[in-house]
Design a protein around this motif. Structure first.
Motif, PDB file in Angstrom:
ATOM      1  N   PRO A 175     -26.682 -36.645  29.474  1.00  0.00           N
ATOM      2  CA  PRO A 175     -26.641 -37.483  28.280  1.00  0.00           C
ATOM      3  C   PRO A 175     -27.671 -37.014  27.266  1.00  0.00           C
ATOM      4  N   ARG A 176     -27.280 -37.048  26.005  1.00  0.00           N
ATOM      5  CA  ARG A 176     -28.179 -36.602  24.948  1.00  0.00           C
ATOM      6  C   ARG A 176     -28.500 -37.769  24.032  1.00  0.00           C
ATOM      7  N   ARG A 177     -29.571 -37.609  23.291  1.00  0.00           N
ATOM      8  CA  ARG A 177     -29.998 -38.643  22.368  1.00  0.00           C
ATOM      9  C   ARG A 177     -29.940 -38.102  20.947  1.00  0.00           C
ATOM     10  N   ALA A 178     -29.751 -38.994  19.992  1.00  0.00           N
ATOM     11  CA  ALA A 178     -29.754 -38.565  18.595  1.00  0.00           C
ATOM     12  C   ALA A 178     -31.116 -38.001  18.247  1.00  0.00           C
ATOM     13  N   PRO A 179     -31.144 -36.868  17.567  1.00  0.00           N
ATOM     14  CA  PRO A 179     -32.448 -36.332  17.152  1.00  0.00           C
ATOM     15  C   PRO A 179     -33.107 -37.252  16.139  1.00  0.00           C
ATOM     16  N   ALA A 180     -34.363 -37.512  16.328  1.00  0.00           N
ATOM     17  CA  ALA A 180     -35.086 -38.376  15.399  1.00  0.00           C
ATOM     18  C   ALA A 180     -35.420 -37.596  14.132  1.00  0.00           C
ATOM     19  N   ALA A 181     -35.465 -38.296  13.019  1.00  0.00           N
ATOM     20  CA  ALA A 181     -35.827 -37.667  11.757  1.00  0.00           C
ATOM     21  C   ALA A 181     -37.262 -37.160  11.834  1.00  0.00           C
TER      22      ALA A 181
ATOM     23  N   TRP B  83     -28.434 -31.463  10.842  1.00  0.00           N
ATOM     24  CA  TRP B  83     -27.147 -32.143  11.009  1.00  0.00           C
ATOM     25  C   TRP B  83     -26.231 -31.393  11.959  1.00  0.00           C
ATOM     26  N   SER B  84     -26.469 -30.104  12.112  1.00  0.00           N
ATOM     27  CA  SER B  84     -25.746 -29.369  13.149  1.00  0.00           C
ATOM     28  C   SER B  84     -26.153 -29.870  14.536  1.00  0.00           C
ATOM     29  N   SER B  85     -27.438 -30.207  14.697  1.00  0.00           N
ATOM     30  CA  SER B  85     -27.883 -30.757  15.986  1.00  0.00           C
ATOM     31  C   SER B  85     -27.292 -32.134  16.222  1.00  0.00           C
ATOM     32  N   VAL B  86     -27.103 -32.916  15.152  1.00  0.00           N
ATOM     33  CA  VAL B  86     -26.433 -34.210  15.288  1.00  0.00           C
ATOM     34  C   VAL B  86     -24.967 -33.998  15.656  1.00  0.00           C
ATOM     35  N   ALA B  87     -24.303 -33.061  14.984  1.00  0.00           N
ATOM     36  CA  ALA B  87     -22.885 -32.808  15.236  1.00  0.00           C
ATOM     37  C   ALA B  87     -22.631 -32.413  16.688  1.00  0.00           C
ATOM     38  N   ARG B  88     -23.588 -31.741  17.313  1.00  0.00           N
ATOM     39  CA  ARG B  88     -23.411 -31.331  18.708  1.00  0.00           C
ATOM     40  C   ARG B  88     -23.397 -32.519  19.661  1.00  0.00           C
ATOM     41  N   GLN B  89     -23.749 -33.698  19.166  1.00  0.00           N
ATOM     42  CA  GLN B  89     -23.705 -34.903  19.994  1.00  0.00           C
ATOM     43  C   GLN B  89     -22.314 -35.525  20.031  1.00  0.00           C
TER      44      GLN B  89
ATOM     45  N   LEU C 202     -31.571 -42.257  14.474  1.00  0.00           N
ATOM     46  CA  LEU C 202     -31.404 -41.611  13.171  1.00  0.00           C
ATOM     47  C   LEU C 202     -31.999 -42.459  12.056  1.00  0.00           C
ATOM     48  N   GLY C 203     -31.673 -43.731  12.060  1.00  0.00           N
ATOM     49  CA  GLY C 203     -32.132 -44.645  11.020  1.00  0.00           C
ATOM     50  C   GLY C 203     -31.059 -44.867   9.968  1.00  0.00           C
ATOM     51  N   GLY C 204     -30.918 -46.109   9.535  1.00  0.00           N
ATOM     52  CA  GLY C 204     -29.892 -46.452   8.567  1.00  0.00           C
ATOM     53  C   GLY C 204     -30.032 -45.713   7.252  1.00  0.00           C
ATOM     54  N   ALA C 205     -31.266 -45.535   6.781  1.00  0.00           N
ATOM     55  CA  ALA C 205     -31.474 -44.865   5.498  1.00  0.00           C
ATOM     56  C   ALA C 205     -31.081 -43.393   5.582  1.00  0.00           C
ATOM     57  N   VAL C 206     -31.345 -42.757   6.726  1.00  0.00           N
ATOM     58  CA  VAL C 206     -30.992 -41.342   6.906  1.00  0.00           C
ATOM     59  C   VAL C 206     -29.473 -41.183   6.967  1.00  0.00           C
ATOM     60  N   LYS C 207     -28.799 -42.050   7.724  1.00  0.00           N
ATOM     61  CA  LYS C 207     -27.334 -41.985   7.784  1.00  0.00           C
ATOM     62  C   LYS C 207     -26.722 -42.175   6.399  1.00  0.00           C
ATOM     63  N   GLN C 208     -27.194 -43.176   5.681  1.00  0.00           N
ATOM     64  CA  GLN C 208     -26.673 -43.456   4.346  1.00  0.00           C
ATOM     65  C   GLN C 208     -26.853 -42.250   3.425  1.00  0.00           C
TER      66      GLN C 208
END
Length: 442
Positions: free
Chosen positions: A37-43, A59-65, A334-340
């Protein structure tokens, strides 16, 4: 999850068959997953959301999730949001646990775990847990609040906009026969600039002084327009009208709390932008307003007053609810502000590359407060349903880009584009290039 390359040239029929085959393959067992299991990379610290939005390596590291097919570019993520890997793995564990423990789980630990989910949702929303009831999605929440709203009298008016969710509009129409009310509609203008939208609601409310219930989309499902909810709620309240805010598309997509909306009633999805499994959502009723919503179907299984009596789903699959904790973990990492910021950046990138195509209409304004990831476009002269079905089909067949046709806007049908967290800049550049190509050949 990569699908076979042979699907590239087989069209929709081959695509469906390949996807069905992939779906039939069993998931890896737990424990002993092929990948841990992997975790979302923190900002990273010291980086603003706007700066991070442009960092393709991050975001490539996020996409790999996410397990996403590489056989086409999926730009139709508004229907629902696929689960990132930590959520998918947790969901499989919860399905297996529920199946193994059966009613023992439902009669013992489930209630405590569901209450913990409510607590976490409430904290993120800026609400109290007793203002939240879990549902099987935003639609169930919407139908329950509309149908059980008890302050309507014969001769009153209910109101919705032409771009509100179809099930919400249909449920408001249903009130005509059940409650003897009139039904009025707001037409969202094109172009949909903030003041033009406020003016449209002000005119509609002035023209229908007996409006007592207004359905209001925070972000509509057709064009992705984000409305100035707080101002419209205040406008309606001054005229004696309550507002049910449909935040199914904005929750987990935009960075906000319930206080930012000023709403007394709201509906939310967890399986869209929060990435929880299909079959999870919730409704919100501000404390002190619960008496204005009847228990659904006269539910008496829980002593009233309790907001959970405003939902009665019977014996349901609780695995999605048990997985919400993991989805919220991923969101908060990730955080709501980062996703937005990332979702707005992806929209800005492709829109900026097609704005100069003569006659092309982009159906959300460039005001950042008025959009997220979802934006619809209309090519010159392509206003019918058939026209836009053809555009979406061409994008898929010729360019391997999946989008969807939508109906409802006053100016005609359109094609909706919805990137996701796993979408790359190259993906939206591919769309922009395809649209420029189509403009030259049309």
């Amino acid at each position: 999850m990569a699908l076979p390359r042979r699907m590239m040239l087989t069209g929709f029929g081959g695509l469906a068959a390949a996807l069905a085959g992939a779906a039939a393959r069993p998931a890896a067992a737990w424990p002993g997953e092929e990948e841990p299991p992997r975790r979302a990379p923190a900002a990273p610290p010291g980086v603003t959301p706007g700066e991070l939005a442009r960092d393709e390596r991050f975001w490539s590291s996020v996409a790999r999730q996410f397990r996403v097919t590489d056989e086409f570019v999926n730009l139709e993520n508004g229907y629902y949001g696929i689960m990132p890997e930590p959520v998918r793995l947790a969901y499989h564990r919860n399905v297996d646990h529920l199946n193994a423990c059966n009613s023992y789980l439902l009669r013992t630990s489930y209630k405590e775990r569901a209450d913990r989910v409510r607590d976490r949702i409430a904290a993120l929303l800026g609400a109290s847990a007793d203002e939240i009831a879990l549902t099987r999605g935003g639609t169930e929440a919407l139908q329950n609040l509309i149908s059980c709203y008890r302050r309507l009298r014969p001769g009153d008016t209910v109101m919705y906009a032409d771009l509100d969710y179809p099930t919400g509009r249909q449920t408001m129409d249903w009130l005509r026969g059940r409650r003897g009310v009139d039904v009025a509609q707001v037409v969202i203008p094109e172009p949909a600039h903030r003041q033009a939208v406020l003016d449209a609601y002000e005119r509609a409310l002035r023209a229908h002084p007996r409006v007592r219930l207004l359905l209001l989309s925070h972000m509509n499902n057709v064009t992705g327009l984000v409305t100035p909810v707080r101002e419209i709620v205040a406008m309606a309240r001054e005229r004696g009208a309550d507002v049910i805010v449909d935040a199914a598309h904005s929750w987990g997509h935009l960075d906000f709390t319930i206080g930012d909306l000023g709403a007394d009633f709201g509906v939310f999805s967890l399986h869209k932008w929060m990435g929880a499994p299909l079959g999870s959502g919730f409704l919100y009723v501000r404390r002190g307003r619960l008496d204005d919503v009847e228990p659904v179907f006269g539910d008496a299984s829980t002593p009233d007053p309790d907001i959970r009596t405003r939902v009665h789903s019977g014996t349901m699959d609780v695995a999605p609810i048990l997985t919400v904790d993991t989805a919220l973990d991923f969101h908060e990492a990730l955080g709501g502000a980062v996703k937005q910021a990332r979702l707005r950046y992806l929209r800005d990138r492709w829109v900026g590359r097609v704005r100069d195509i003569p006659g092309t209409a982009i159906l959300t304004p460039d005001d950042p407060a008025a959009y997220g990831a979802i934006t619809a476009f209309r090519l010159p002269g392509r206003t019918s349903q058939a026209d836009n079905l053809a555009v979406a089909r061409t994008l898929m067949d010729r360019y391997r880009i999946f989008t969807v046709q939508r109906s409802g806007p006053v100016g005609g049908d359109c094609v909706r584009v919805t990137p996701a967290l796993f979408t790359s800049s190259a993906d939206v550049d591919r769309l922009a290039s395809a649209l420029r190509d189509l403009s030259r050949t049309s």
